[in-house]
Design a protein around this motif. Structure first.
Motif, mmCIF file in Angstrom:
data_model
loop_
_atom_site.group_PDB
_atom_site.id
_atom_site.type_symbol
_atom_site.label_atom_id
_atom_site.label_comp_id
_atom_site.label_asym_id
_atom_site.label_seq_id
_atom_site.Cartn_x
_atom_site.Cartn_y
_atom_site.Cartn_z
ATOM 1 N N HIS A 141 0.818 -1.224 0.000
ATOM 2 C CA HIS A 141 0.000 0.000 0.000
ATOM 3 C C HIS A 141 0.853 1.276 0.000
ATOM 4 C CE1 HIS A 141 -3.229 -2.747 0.612
ATOM 5 N NE2 HIS A 141 -2.958 -2.976 1.877
ATOM 6 N N GLN A 142 2.019 1.213 -0.627
ATOM 7 C CA GLN A 142 2.890 2.384 -0.736
ATOM 8 C C GLN A 142 3.332 2.545 -2.188
ATOM 9 O OE1 GLN A 142 5.931 2.449 2.638
ATOM 10 N NE2 GLN A 142 5.011 0.413 2.893
ATOM 11 N N THR A 143 3.605 3.785 -2.583
ATOM 12 C CA THR A 143 4.000 4.021 -3.970
ATOM 13 C C THR A 143 5.302 3.305 -4.320
ATOM 14 O OG1 THR A 143 5.057 6.103 -3.292
ATOM 15 C CG2 THR A 143 2.817 6.238 -4.179
ATOM 16 N N LEU A 144 6.194 3.134 -3.341
ATOM 17 C CA LEU A 144 7.450 2.437 -3.608
ATOM 18 C C LEU A 144 7.214 1.000 -4.051
ATOM 19 C CD1 LEU A 144 10.527 2.519 -3.590
ATOM 20 C CD2 LEU A 144 10.475 1.917 -1.157
ATOM 21 N N GLY A 145 6.109 0.406 -3.598
ATOM 22 C CA GLY A 145 5.830 -0.977 -3.940
ATOM 23 C C GLY A 145 5.014 -1.174 -5.201
ATOM 24 N N ARG A 146 4.582 -0.090 -5.823
ATOM 25 C CA ARG A 146 3.718 -0.224 -7.001
ATOM 26 C C ARG A 146 4.522 -0.434 -8.277
ATOM 27 N NH1 ARG A 146 -0.563 4.689 -6.133
ATOM 28 N NH2 ARG A 146 1.060 5.762 -7.319
ATOM 29 N N SER A 147 3.923 -1.127 -9.217
ATOM 30 C CA SER A 147 4.531 -1.314 -10.527
ATOM 31 C C SER A 147 4.725 0.030 -11.214
ATOM 32 C CB SER A 147 3.635 -2.199 -11.397
ATOM 33 O OG SER A 147 3.986 -2.103 -12.760
ATOM 34 N N ILE A 148 5.868 0.212 -11.838
ATOM 35 C CA ILE A 148 6.155 1.461 -12.546
ATOM 36 C C ILE A 148 5.205 1.657 -13.725
ATOM 37 C CG2 ILE A 148 7.900 2.621 -13.997
ATOM 38 C CD1 ILE A 148 10.024 1.368 -12.163
ATOM 39 N N LEU A 149 4.760 0.575 -14.339
ATOM 40 C CA LEU A 149 3.920 0.667 -15.538
ATOM 41 C C LEU A 149 2.519 1.185 -15.241
ATOM 42 C CD1 LEU A 149 4.827 -2.664 -17.371
ATOM 43 C CD2 LEU A 149 5.765 -0.382 -17.774
ATOM 44 N N GLY A 150 2.037 1.021 -14.020
ATOM 45 C CA GLY A 150 0.649 1.356 -13.720
ATOM 46 C C GLY A 150 -0.264 0.182 -14.017
ATOM 47 N N THR A 151 -1.565 0.431 -13.981
ATOM 48 C CA THR A 151 -2.555 -0.599 -14.300
ATOM 49 C C THR A 151 -3.293 -0.190 -15.575
ATOM 50 O OG1 THR A 151 -4.401 0.429 -13.121
ATOM 51 C CG2 THR A 151 -2.880 -0.939 -11.826
#
Length: 430
Positions: free
Chosen positions: A150-160
């Motif tokens: 639930h943090q931006t650091l853990g999100r995929s760079i590509l997005g959804t």
């Protein structure tokens, strides 16, 4: 001659390094803004912006940008990471003014044309689909999502797919205006370049970039760890085991880099020899350490068949335990030599050297001399590495696994096979 650094009238940092006997120039603009700078409704916008930068300005079409650089045999590209976005080119020395002009144009005069945006959104949707179909990509995405839930650091760079399709030209423009300022940018050139001439050309074209980006820096990340499993009908299983790593600025960063090499940095590493060569439990195994500005991740990746998983994981964990008890001097010497050689070999490439200088300027505000890096490495001892290992591998792990993983031990069982939690860090000289 070394690295020369100037500050332009708006505060923009310009750095160059002349490399003898090189006829080309590698140059670029690095921005201290990446996927973790996105708001919750902007997942993937930093990467989309990088794509859209090449889709036309008020004076150049997308074709003009591509053809003008290739007419002189040059290259131009960009990349988005968690914490930075870079726009870079490589040309022969006589074509340096053109490269500066192209990079400046796409950074200061992007049109974000709606038709071009629609096409590029479609391209990125294909990229997301291709990543989803690649298990060794998917497992890393879920690994970071689990480590920093639930943090931006853990999100995929590509997005959804949903977020990428939702973005408008105004949203991209607003993100760029909020994140891109001279205080977060560095312009670097290496190779056949003269510093004063380069700085004057950059001043002409980027001297009016806003001095300060108004956007707030991202919140500090919080490593949480946990478990993610996706049972798929595949030929092999991708398994990642991770722990909280060290940020660039902290004391144990370079020690963590060396530890990753000792454990899984090459054919002579512990994991490669024990897991692959002696036991044949996987076809690929390596260790890595990713440092960020405020945290890090230490990880081990293994790719194996479903029949070997139940044996493989305990062997991996056993090697981590051993590292907390003993690191040999010859292993430390070898890892130091690998790190030193990697730094020096990369310095022989103008493009790699430009990227290295840019990272140092963004992280530390100055170029870090090679002798200083070597001195830091020389202070790391085997006692310090065993102390680090004992602390690192006794913390809450992150597990991510994709493939036929039915025989993978439950998360709590894996935790139980790790070393016992260690007391607070003791002080080790150096």
């Amino acid at each position: 001659m070394g690295v020369e650094v100037s500050r332009l009238s708006n505060g923009l940092t310009v750095a160059t390094e002349t490399l003898p006997h090189v006829e080309s120039v590698a140059l670029g603009v690095w921005v201290k803004s990446g996927s973790r700078n996105e708001h919750d409704n902007e997942h993937g916008i930093a990467h989309l912006l990088e794509h859209m930068a090449f889709k036309g300005t008020s004076t150049r079409s997308a074709w003009d940008i591509a053809s003008q650089i290739e007419d002189v045999g040059g290259e131009i590209n960009a990349a988005t990471s968690v914490e930075t976005t870079s726009f870079f080119a490589r040309v022969l020395r006589d074509d340096l003014p053109l490269a500066i002009d192209l990079l400046s144009d796409i950074l200061t005069d992007c049109r974000f044309d709606p038709e071009e945006l629609e096409r590029e959104q479609h391209v990125i949707l294909q990229e997301i689909g291709a990543a989803h179909d690649t298990p060794d990509d998917v497992v890393f995405d879920h690994f970071t999502e689990t480590a920093f839930r639930h943090q931006t650091l853990g999100r995929s760079i590509l997005g959804t797919p949903d977020t990428v399709k939702s973005f408008t030209p105004k949203q991209i423009h607003d993100f760029m205006a909020r994140q891109y300022g001279a205080d977060r940018m560095v312009v670097v050139a290496t190779g056949a370049v003269k510093h004063d001439e380069f700085a004057r050309e950059v001043e002409k074209r980027l001297g009016k970039v806003q001095a300060r980006a108004p956007g707030k820096p991202p919140q500090n990340a919080n490593y949480v760890g946990g478990d993610y499993r996706e049972d798929r009908d595949l030929m092999d299983a991708q398994i990642l085991l991770g722990f909280e790593g060290r940020a660039y600025h902290v004391r144990d960063f370079y020690a963590s880099q060396l530890l990753s090499m000792i454990l899984g940095g090459g054919m002579s590493s512990r994991l490669f020899q024990e897991v692959r060569e002696k036991r044949g439990l996987c076809y690929s195994v390596y260790a890595f350490h990713w440092g960020f500005s405020d945290t890090g991740v230490f990880g081990i990746h293994a790719a194996t068949g479903k029949d070997d998983i139940s044996t493989l994981v305990p062997v991996l964990l056993g090697e981590l335990k051993k590292a907390g008890l003993e690191i040999r001097q010859d292993e430390l010497n070898r890892a130091r030599a690998q790190y030193r050689a990697g730094l020096k070999m990369s310095a022989e490439s103008a493009a790699s050297r430009a990227s290295q200088i840019a990272r140092q300027m963004l992280l530390f505000g100055r170029p870090v001399p090679m002798d200083e890096l070597m001195e830091r490495l020389s202070l790391i001892t085997v006692d310090r590495l065993t102390d680090l290992s004992a602390r690192l591998f006794s913390t809450r792990p992150t597990i991510a696994a994709v493939g036929p993983i039915g025989s993978l031990a439950p998360f709590e069982d894996v935790v139980g096979m790790l070393p016992s939690p260690q007391p607070a860090m003791r002080v080790v000289a150096g």
